[in-house]
Design a protein around this motif. Structure first.
Motif, PDB file in Angstrom:
ATOM      1  N   CYS A   9      -2.390  -7.828   5.408  1.00 21.12           N
ATOM      2  CA  CYS A   9      -1.143  -7.106   5.703  1.00 21.12           C
ATOM      3  C   CYS A   9      -0.376  -7.666   6.896  1.00 21.12           C
ATOM      4  O   CYS A   9       0.697  -7.177   7.214  1.00 21.12           O
ATOM      5  N   CYS A  36      -7.501  -2.936   3.612  1.00 24.76           N
ATOM      6  CA  CYS A  36      -7.039  -4.306   3.398  1.00 24.76           C
ATOM      7  C   CYS A  36      -8.121  -5.150   2.738  1.00 24.76           C
ATOM      8  O   CYS A  36      -7.841  -5.940   1.838  1.00 24.76           O
ATOM      9  N   GLY A  46      -0.874  -9.475  -0.749  1.00 18.94           N
ATOM     10  CA  GLY A  46      -0.173  -8.676   0.251  1.00 18.94           C
ATOM     11  C   GLY A  46       1.337  -8.692   0.112  1.00 18.94           C
ATOM     12  O   GLY A  46       2.016  -7.750   0.506  1.00 18.94           O
ATOM     13  N   TRP A  51       3.156  -1.310   1.085  1.00 20.15           N
ATOM     14  CA  TRP A  51       2.877  -0.794   2.429  1.00 20.15           C
ATOM     15  C   TRP A  51       2.568  -1.883   3.450  1.00 20.15           C
ATOM     16  O   TRP A  51       2.450  -1.605   4.644  1.00 20.15           O
ATOM     17  N   THR A  52       2.472  -3.136   3.043  1.00 20.87           N
ATOM     18  CA  THR A  52       2.124  -4.209   3.975  1.00 20.87           C
ATOM     19  C   THR A  52       3.337  -4.698   4.754  1.00 20.87           C
ATOM     20  O   THR A  52       4.480  -4.581   4.305  1.00 20.87           O
ATOM     21  N   ASN A  53       3.075  -5.252   5.941  1.00 19.76           N
ATOM     22  CA  ASN A  53       4.152  -5.812   6.760  1.00 19.76           C
ATOM     23  C   ASN A  53       4.769  -7.028   6.092  1.00 19.76           C
ATOM     24  O   ASN A  53       5.955  -7.299   6.253  1.00 19.76           O
TER      25      ASN A  53
END
Length: 62
Positions: A9, A36, A46, A51-53
């Protein structure tokens, strides 16, 4: 002590926290949480999980 970055992430990992996973080819993956790690082992990417950066950074203007 250095801060690591999560391989899934791209979140930051404090020193002394998280998990390290070494693949058969010798590459090292760092995970900030079991969430993760489990998503990686399920074969998810990812960039495609909302929801991951990484996803947020890539799809910022859309």
């Amino acid at each position: 002590m250095e801060w690591k970055t999560c391989s899934f992430c791209e979140g930051t990992i404090e020193p002394g926290c998280g998990k390290k996973y070494v693949k058969k080819d010798g590459s090292v993956m760092h995970f900030c949480s079991s969430k993760c790690e489990k998503n990686f082992k399920l074969g998810r990417v990812g960039r495609k999980v909302k929801w991951t950066n990484t996803f947020k950074r890539i799809n910022r203007g859309q």
